[in-house]
Design a protein around this motif. Structure first.
Motif, PDB file in Angstrom:
ATOM      1  N   ARG A   4       0.833  -1.216   0.000  1.00 21.13           N
ATOM      2  CA  ARG A   4       0.000   0.000   0.000  1.00 21.13           C
ATOM      3  C   ARG A   4       0.859   1.253   0.000  1.00 21.13           C
ATOM      4  O   ARG A   4       0.577   2.210  -0.719  1.00 21.13           O
ATOM      5  N   TYR A  11       1.892   6.330  -6.925  1.00 20.12           N
ATOM      6  CA  TYR A  11       0.779   7.152  -7.392  1.00 20.12           C
ATOM      7  C   TYR A  11       1.182   8.620  -7.437  1.00 20.12           C
ATOM      8  O   TYR A  11       0.911   9.318  -8.418  1.00 20.12           O
ATOM      9  N   ILE A  58      -5.241   4.511 -11.794  1.00 14.42           N
ATOM     10  CA  ILE A  58      -6.432   3.884 -11.207  1.00 14.42           C
ATOM     11  C   ILE A  58      -6.013   2.662 -10.390  1.00 14.42           C
ATOM     12  O   ILE A  58      -6.437   2.491  -9.243  1.00 14.42           O
ATOM     13  N   ALA A  59      -5.172   1.820 -10.974  1.00 14.79           N
ATOM     14  CA  ALA A  59      -4.723   0.608 -10.278  1.00 14.79           C
ATOM     15  C   ALA A  59      -3.970   0.962  -8.995  1.00 14.79           C
ATOM     16  O   ALA A  59      -4.204   0.350  -7.941  1.00 14.79           O
ATOM     17  N   ILE A  62      -6.310   2.137  -6.242  1.00 16.08           N
ATOM     18  CA  ILE A  62      -7.039   1.012  -5.641  1.00 16.08           C
ATOM     19  C   ILE A  62      -6.114   0.203  -4.733  1.00 16.08           C
ATOM     20  O   ILE A  62      -6.454  -0.091  -3.585  1.00 16.08           O
ATOM     21  N   ARG A  65      -5.285   1.884  -1.610  1.00 15.04           N
ATOM     22  CA  ARG A  65      -6.476   2.208  -0.806  1.00 15.04           C
ATOM     23  C   ARG A  65      -6.508   3.693  -0.456  1.00 15.04           C
ATOM     24  O   ARG A  65      -6.564   4.093   0.705  1.00 15.04           O
ATOM     25  N   ARG A  68     -12.153   6.704  -1.851  1.00 11.59           N
ATOM     26  CA  ARG A  68     -13.073   6.780  -2.999  1.00 11.59           C
ATOM     27  C   ARG A  68     -12.853   8.016  -3.849  1.00 11.59           C
ATOM     28  O   ARG A  68     -12.938   7.965  -5.067  1.00 11.59           O
ATOM     29  N   ILE A  71      -9.831   7.555  -6.084  1.00 12.19           N
ATOM     30  CA  ILE A  71     -10.106   6.502  -7.073  1.00 12.19           C
ATOM     31  C   ILE A  71     -11.045   7.026  -8.149  1.00 12.19           C
ATOM     32  O   ILE A  71     -10.776   6.886  -9.348  1.00 12.19           O
ATOM     33  N   TRP A  72     -12.138   7.679  -7.735  1.00 11.96           N
ATOM     34  CA  TRP A  72     -13.107   8.172  -8.715  1.00 11.96           C
ATOM     35  C   TRP A  72     -12.551   9.326  -9.547  1.00 11.96           C
ATOM     36  O   TRP A  72     -12.868   9.436 -10.734  1.00 11.96           O
TER      37      TRP A  72
END
Length: 115
Positions: A4, A11, A58-59, A62, A65, A68, A71-72
């Motif tokens: 993570r 990211y 996106i991956a 996710i 974690r 939301r 991610i969105w």
């Protein structure tokens, strides 16, 4: 280092790389306008290269974690990036819709900076 944490770090770097690619993309579009239409091929080809970053982000969101919202927003950038090609494809049949291409590009940049 757990997966993570690694995904979150990746990211962050990926998001900034994507923003840098968007700035280059605007430059390449300007090159097409001011140095001749033949230069638009570079603008198009470059988008096909760095567009994959949208799926990677996106991956990573996710896996990391990241919540939301992140991610969105990452999914939204992917969708808007996909629409870019559709807008260009409509230039002959619906030029008013195709004119959304640069507006959508700025929207992609703005959301990407938020990420």
């Amino acid at each position: 280092m757990d997966i993570r944490r690694l995904a979150r770090a990746a990211y962050l770097y990926g998001a900034w790389l994507f923003v840098a690619c968007l700035v280059v993309q605007v430059f390449l579009a300007g090159l097409g306008v001011f140095a001749g239409a033949k230069n638009f091929a570079t603008h198009t080809e470059f988008s096909h290269i760095f567009g994959w970053l949208t799926l990677i982000l996106i991956a990573l969101a996710i896996i990391g974690r990241m919540g939301r919202r992140k991610i969105w927003l990452s999914v939204l950038v992917f969708v808007l990036f996909f629409l870019q090609s559709l807008f260009v494809a409509l230039r002959d049949s619906a030029p008013a819709v195709a004119a959304l291409h640069p507006v959508n590009g700025f929207l992609i940049l703005w959301i990407s900076i938020l990420l």
